[in-house]
Design an enzyme around this catalytic site. Structure first.
Site, PDB file in Angstrom:
ATOM      1  N   CYS A   1      -3.284   1.469   6.707  1.00  0.00           N
ATOM      2  CA  CYS A   1      -3.539   0.818   7.989  1.00  0.00           C
ATOM      3  C   CYS A   1      -4.033   1.823   9.020  1.00  0.00           C
ATOM      4  O   CYS A   1      -4.884   1.506   9.852  1.00  0.00           O
ATOM      5  CB  CYS A   1      -2.288   0.102   8.483  1.00  0.00           C
ATOM      6  SG  CYS A   1      -0.830   1.156   8.561  1.00  0.00           S
TER       7      CYS A   1
ATOM      8  N   GLU B   1       3.657  -4.563  12.612  1.00  0.00           N
ATOM      9  CA  GLU B   1       2.703  -3.464  12.413  1.00  0.00           C
ATOM     10  C   GLU B   1       1.578  -4.043  11.572  1.00  0.00           C
ATOM     11  O   GLU B   1       1.761  -4.305  10.381  1.00  0.00           O
ATOM     12  CB  GLU B   1       3.387  -2.279  11.732  1.00  0.00           C
ATOM     13  CG  GLU B   1       2.591  -0.992  11.825  1.00  0.00           C
ATOM     14  CD  GLU B   1       1.598  -0.827  10.697  1.00  0.00           C
ATOM     15  OE1 GLU B   1       0.409  -1.136  10.935  1.00  0.00           O
ATOM     16  OE2 GLU B   1       1.993  -0.419   9.611  1.00  0.00           O
TER      17      GLU B   1
ATOM     18  N   ASN C   1       0.797  -1.235   0.000  1.00  0.00           N
ATOM     19  CA  ASN C   1       0.000   0.000   0.000  1.00  0.00           C
ATOM     20  C   ASN C   1       0.825   1.278   0.000  1.00  0.00           C
ATOM     21  O   ASN C   1       0.394   2.291  -0.531  1.00  0.00           O
ATOM     22  CB  ASN C   1      -1.021  -0.001   1.151  1.00  0.00           C
ATOM     23  CG  ASN C   1      -0.382  -0.123   2.510  1.00  0.00           C
ATOM     24  OD1 ASN C   1       0.672  -0.738   2.668  1.00  0.00           O
ATOM     25  ND2 ASN C   1      -1.006   0.456   3.516  1.00  0.00           N
TER      26      ASN C   1
END
Length: 459
Positions: free
Chosen positions: A265, A231, A134
């Site tokens: 995210c 993460e 992303n």
């Protein structure tokens, strides 16, 4: 098993390029070469490592056109945002180069009659990073620059769909003067990746990905007694309180939901609005989402580009339809567009409650969940009613109150007051609960994979 990795243009579904997978012998040789480069790099003074990091930032800016266009081609982000990503990456290099030597400097402690204590931060070896698609450049820069500054060697397994970006970053690092093999891109399968985690010369593993990927990678590394930084996903809540400035809050919330095509995210996902201003916020928010233009990410007229992959769009639409089937109401969007490319419209759902994907899960795309709260206390309860804990935001004109709520009550790693959240090189980045553990940025990432070594000298 496929013998190559392929990149696909999400605007039209056509293949961009194919990259052959490494053989087991090739990736083992690459790990050994990275370790050998580390053995020299670890002894380079921190100020000299910082000078190389500074040059990487300069090389990123020099290659901004090439890198930005490739990121947009591979994953569909707006071209303007690809340029912003390159600049963020360069800024991380600048901050790290300026602050790294001081962050890693040895410390001295008076031990009284016992003597003197010296604490040093020693690099530990080869760090393996498994990174997502992303933010094709930023995700790599975030962990690799910190670890190179610390004196470690770095391996990268990038997401298949942005393999070209990973390869280009390797070229840029070498152009900047980073020693050969110190940053090595591995074009490998998931099965091969598991073997890399277990390799004796790999000393730490960092992953950005889904909670399921975190369980797998973290479990593999733990079995091999190797530290990890994870993460993972999130379902960030943006709280809008009664005293919020809606002229500020609405555009910030829209941008927080659709930035990077909603595939972030730490994006705004659940909008928890107190009853007193819910209707007013909803009407303005829905109008702003309806007004967004879906289109070619290279066009200056587009506000939203395509989603990065066909399967991601299908998964998102299934989450929307399941939420609707369980009582959610569509206020705009929610329909799969016809034609080529993986486009999905800006979508707003309300009547969102527990038991719906829009409430419980991460919606990784331009879909917003509106949730009505009775008051401030109820809003905070709803915000924390999640198995995730990466980020969140509070909108209020009483900044001190918002700071107190963030510090004492918000169960996340990051909280943003009166704005949507993006990474800042000066601030720690990471989460709690199912959003993972460990911290990057702000100097914290440089010390995740070092040996904090205590040396005691008798008095």
């Amino acid at each position: 098993m496929a013998d190559a990795l392929k990149t696909i243009n999400p605007t039209n579904g056509k293949e961009i390029q194919s990259y052959p997978l490494m053989t087991d012998a090739q990736y083992n040789d690459a790990i050994e070469a990275c370790h050998a480069a580390f053995e020299d790099w670890r002894h380079v003074p921190a100020k000299d490592r910082a000078a190389t990091i500074k040059k990487i930032g300069e090389a990123l800016r020099n290659n901004a056109d090439k890198l930005a266009n490739l990121m947009t081609e591979e994953m569909g982000k707006l071209l303007s945002q690809s340029y912003q990503e390159v600049e963020l990456c360069a800024a991380i290099c600048d901050w790290t180069a300026q602050n790294g030597p001081d962050e890693l400097a040895s410390e001295e402690r008076d031990l009284g009659d016992t003597g003197t204590g010296h604490i040093v931060y020693s690099p530990i070896g080869v760090i393996y990073g498994i990174q997502p698609w992303n933010y094709p450049a930023y995700q790599v820069i975030r962990y690799s620059i910190a670890n190179l500054m610390a004196g470690n060697g770095v391996l990268l397994k990038h997401a298949e769909s942005v393999t070209g970006t990973g390869q280009l970053l390797g070229e840029i690092y070498r152009e900047a003067g980073l020693p050969e093999h110190l940053f090595t891109v591995l074009t490998i399968s998931h099965d091969q990746s598991d073997k890399v985690i277990e390799h004796d010369l790999v000393r730490g593993v960092t992953l950005t990905g889904s909670p399921a990927a975190g369980e797998h990678v973290g479990g593999r590394a733990a079995k091999a007694l190797k530290k990890t930084v994870l993460e993972l996903g999130s379902n960030d809540a943006y709280i809008v309180l009664e005293d919020a400035d809606l002229e500020q809050a609405v555009p910030a919330c829209v941008k927080g939901r659709i930035y990077n095509n909603g595939e972030t995210c730490i994006a705004a996902k659940r909008f928890v609005v107190v009853n007193a201003v819910y209707d007013k916020f909803r009407d303005a928010f829905v109008k702003a989402m309806k007004d967004l233009t879906l289109g070619d990410p290279t066009s200056e007229d587009a506000d939203l580009g395509p989603m990065a992959r066909k399967d991601l769009r299908e998964d998102l639409h299934e989450q929307v339809t399941k939420s609707i089937a369980n009582g959610a109401k569509v206020l705009c969007g929610g329909e799969m567009p016809e034609g080529e490319g993986y486009y999905y419209p800006a979508t707003v759902l309300e009547n969102v409650t527990s038991g719906q994907p829009a409430y419980d899960d991460e919606l990784f795309g331009p879909v917003a969940a509106l949730i009505r709260a009775k008051d401030q206390e109820d809003a905070m309860r709803i915000a924390n009613d999640s198995r995730f804990g990466l980020g969140g935001a509070i909108f209020s004109q009483d900044v001190e109150k918002a700071k107190d709520l963030a510090a004492a009550h918000f169960d996340t790693g990051m909280v943003f007051i009166n704005d949507f959240g993006l990474a800042n090189p000066k601030m720690p980045f990471g989460g709690v609960k199912r959003s993972g553990y460990g911290r990057e940025h702000g100097g914290f990432g440089m010390k995740e994979f070092v040996n904090v070594k205590g040396i005691t000298v008798a008095g």
